[in-house]
Design an enzyme around this catalytic site. Structure first.
Site, PDB file in Angstrom:
ATOM      1  N   ARG A  66       0.812  -1.221   0.000  1.00 32.88           N
ATOM      2  CA  ARG A  66       0.000   0.000   0.000  1.00 32.88           C
ATOM      3  C   ARG A  66       0.842   1.266   0.000  1.00 32.88           C
ATOM      4  O   ARG A  66       0.460   2.286  -0.560  1.00 32.88           O
ATOM      5  CB  ARG A  66      -0.931   0.002   1.225  1.00 32.88           C
ATOM      6  CG  ARG A  66      -2.140  -0.847   0.972  1.00 32.88           C
ATOM      7  CD  ARG A  66      -3.100  -0.826   2.146  1.00 32.88           C
ATOM      8  NE  ARG A  66      -4.233  -1.637   1.793  1.00 32.88           N
ATOM      9  CZ  ARG A  66      -5.312  -1.182   1.154  1.00 32.88           C
ATOM     10  NH1 ARG A  66      -5.416   0.096   0.848  1.00 32.88           N
ATOM     11  NH2 ARG A  66      -6.289  -1.990   0.833  1.00 32.88           N
ATOM     12  N   ARG A  92     -11.143   3.399  -1.871  1.00 35.49           N
ATOM     13  CA  ARG A  92      -9.870   3.076  -1.210  1.00 35.49           C
ATOM     14  C   ARG A  92      -9.542   4.158  -0.189  1.00 35.49           C
ATOM     15  O   ARG A  92      -9.997   5.301  -0.320  1.00 35.49           O
ATOM     16  CB  ARG A  92      -8.732   3.026  -2.225  1.00 35.49           C
ATOM     17  CG  ARG A  92      -8.871   1.952  -3.268  1.00 35.49           C
ATOM     18  CD  ARG A  92      -8.317   0.642  -2.783  1.00 35.49           C
ATOM     19  NE  ARG A  92      -8.460  -0.376  -3.802  1.00 35.49           N
ATOM     20  CZ  ARG A  92      -8.468  -1.671  -3.538  1.00 35.49           C
ATOM     21  NH1 ARG A  92      -8.337  -2.096  -2.294  1.00 35.49           N
ATOM     22  NH2 ARG A  92      -8.599  -2.542  -4.498  1.00 35.49           N
ATOM     23  N   ASN A 106     -14.574  14.238   0.793  1.00 34.02           N
ATOM     24  CA  ASN A 106     -15.236  12.962   0.531  1.00 34.02           C
ATOM     25  C   ASN A 106     -16.730  13.109   0.815  1.00 34.02           C
ATOM     26  O   ASN A 106     -17.133  13.933   1.638  1.00 34.02           O
ATOM     27  CB  ASN A 106     -14.640  11.895   1.462  1.00 34.02           C
ATOM     28  CG  ASN A 106     -15.240  10.522   1.229  1.00 34.02           C
ATOM     29  OD1 ASN A 106     -15.395  10.078   0.091  1.00 34.02           O
ATOM     30  ND2 ASN A 106     -15.601   9.834   2.303  1.00 34.02           N
ATOM     31  N   THR A 107     -17.527  12.310   0.113  1.00 35.47           N
ATOM     32  CA  THR A 107     -18.935  12.190   0.501  1.00 35.47           C
ATOM     33  C   THR A 107     -19.188  10.756   0.923  1.00 35.47           C
ATOM     34  O   THR A 107     -18.697   9.808   0.294  1.00 35.47           O
ATOM     35  CB  THR A 107     -19.895  12.617  -0.634  1.00 35.47           C
ATOM     36  OG1 THR A 107     -21.239  12.458  -0.186  1.00 35.47           O
ATOM     37  CG2 THR A 107     -19.691  11.831  -1.906  1.00 35.47           C
ATOM     38  N   HIS A 108     -19.925  10.610   2.020  1.00 38.10           N
ATOM     39  CA  HIS A 108     -20.175   9.283   2.600  1.00 38.10           C
ATOM     40  C   HIS A 108     -21.683   9.090   2.745  1.00 38.10           C
ATOM     41  O   HIS A 108     -22.388  10.006   3.208  1.00 38.10           O
ATOM     42  CB  HIS A 108     -19.496   9.193   3.977  1.00 38.10           C
ATOM     43  CG  HIS A 108     -19.718   7.876   4.649  1.00 38.10           C
ATOM     44  ND1 HIS A 108     -19.062   6.725   4.247  1.00 38.10           N
ATOM     45  CD2 HIS A 108     -20.542   7.514   5.659  1.00 38.10           C
ATOM     46  CE1 HIS A 108     -19.474   5.716   5.007  1.00 38.10           C
ATOM     47  NE2 HIS A 108     -20.364   6.164   5.870  1.00 38.10           N
ATOM     48  N   ASP A 144     -13.455   7.733   6.865  1.00 33.45           N
ATOM     49  CA  ASP A 144     -14.692   8.499   7.066  1.00 33.45           C
ATOM     50  C   ASP A 144     -14.630   9.383   8.314  1.00 33.45           C
ATOM     51  O   ASP A 144     -15.612   9.523   9.051  1.00 33.45           O
ATOM     52  CB  ASP A 144     -15.906   7.551   7.112  1.00 33.45           C
ATOM     53  CG  ASP A 144     -16.050   6.778   5.817  1.00 33.45           C
ATOM     54  OD1 ASP A 144     -15.756   7.351   4.753  1.00 33.45           O
ATOM     55  OD2 ASP A 144     -16.438   5.606   5.868  1.00 33.45           O
TER      56      ASP A 144
HETATM   57  C1  GAR Z   1     -21.973   7.431  -3.051  1.00 31.08           C
HETATM   58  O1  GAR Z   1     -23.101   7.105  -2.284  1.00 31.08           O
HETATM   59  C2  GAR Z   1     -20.821   7.747  -2.128  1.00 31.08           C
HETATM   60  O2  GAR Z   1     -21.200   8.386  -0.946  1.00 31.08           O
HETATM   61  C3  GAR Z   1     -20.287   6.380  -1.841  1.00 31.08           C
HETATM   62  O3  GAR Z   1     -20.331   5.705  -3.059  1.00 31.08           O
HETATM   63  C4  GAR Z   1     -21.444   6.201  -3.801  1.00 31.08           C
HETATM   64  C5  GAR Z   1     -20.947   6.527  -5.197  1.00 31.08           C
HETATM   65  O4  GAR Z   1     -21.930   6.326  -6.162  1.00 31.08           O
HETATM   66  N1  GAR Z   1     -18.972   6.465  -1.299  1.00 31.08           N
HETATM   67  C6  GAR Z   1     -18.517   5.648  -0.380  1.00 31.08           C
HETATM   68  O5  GAR Z   1     -19.169   4.748   0.107  1.00 31.08           O
HETATM   69  C7  GAR Z   1     -17.081   5.916   0.023  1.00 31.08           C
HETATM   70  N2  GAR Z   1     -16.698   5.110   1.137  1.00 31.08           N
HETATM   71  P1  GAR Z   1     -21.584   6.563  -7.707  1.00 31.08           P
HETATM   72  O6  GAR Z   1     -20.520   5.560  -8.098  1.00 31.08           O
HETATM   73  O7  GAR Z   1     -22.883   6.338  -8.427  1.00 31.08           O
HETATM   74  O8  GAR Z   1     -21.087   7.963  -7.824  1.00 31.08           O
END
Ligand code: GAR
Length: 198
Positions: A66, A92, A106-108, A144
């Site tokens: 990594r 990742r 980031n969006t979670h 997160d």
């Molecule tokens: C979103 O809901 C985002 O918050 C999540 O992946 C999705 C992306 O959707 N991210 C995570 O879980 C990060 N740990 P997409 O591929 O349709 O944009």
């Protein structure tokens, strides 16, 4: 001069699509200078290519460990001189060589600090909560974790599955994330600071 964004994604790229649309419409005064991924061939990269945005992929499997992968990812990011790295479904976690060098958001798909990790939607459903949502935050070394920039609640409905609930959360993220990015792009410093190295 508009902020230089590098968007990172691993999957479908619908959140990336919302960012690209917001830039194209002028709602987000920024430039997506590249889209990067850990997954060559993922739909998000195809979406970026269709929009004429340069792409790069740095798959973990091509590196001894990594730490080497993080160094290679940091080099790939640095090539594009981002003001802000925007994780949009990037699955990742970065180590210090990336987190200490770049400003990352980031969006979670949960209301942090609840339901961190890879299964935020499933874990919220399993816990029986009536309200979950999404969180936009500054990325730090812990998964997160980091200062919260915005949150929005999404009700859990009777009969929801992981898929139906996640789809409603993603619809909110596609509106909220570009709004937050706009605020950051208009600020002198896109996010407060990179993580302290000490
Ligand atoms: C979103 O809901 C985002 O918050 C999540 O992946 C999705 C992306 O959707 N991210 C995570 O879980 C990060 N740990 P997409 O591929 O349709 O944009």
């Amino acid at each position: 001069m508009s902020a230089r964004l590098v968007v990172l994604a691993s999957g479908a790229g619908s959140t990336l699509g919302a960012v690209l649309d917001a830039v194209a419409s002028g709602q987000l005064p920024a430039e997506v200078v590249a889209v990067g991924s850990d997954r060559p061939g993922c739909p998000a990269l195809a979406r970026a290519e269709a929009a004429g945005v340069p792409t790069f992929a740095v798959p973990l499997s091509q590196f001894a460990d990594r730490a080497d992968w993080n160094l290679a990812f940091a080099r790939a990011l640095a090539d594009h001189r981002p003001d802000l790295v925007v994780c949009a479904g990037f699955m990742r976690v970065f180590g210090p060589s990336v987190v200490h060098r770049f400003r990352i958001v980031n969006t979670h798909p949960a209301l942090l600090p609840a339901f961190k990790g890879w299964h935020g939607v499933r874990d919220a459903l399993d816990a029986g909560v009536k309200v979950t949502g999404c969180t936009v935050h500054v990325a730090r070394l812990e998964v997160d974790d980091g200062p919260i920039l915005a949150q929005e609640a999404v009700p859990v409905l009777d009969g929801d599955t992981v898929e139906t609930l996640h789809e409603r959360i993603k619809a909110v993220e596609r509106r909220l994330y570009p709004e937050v990015l706009r605020t950051l792009a208009e600020a002198d410093e896109p996010v407060a600071s990179k993580e302290e190295t000490g």
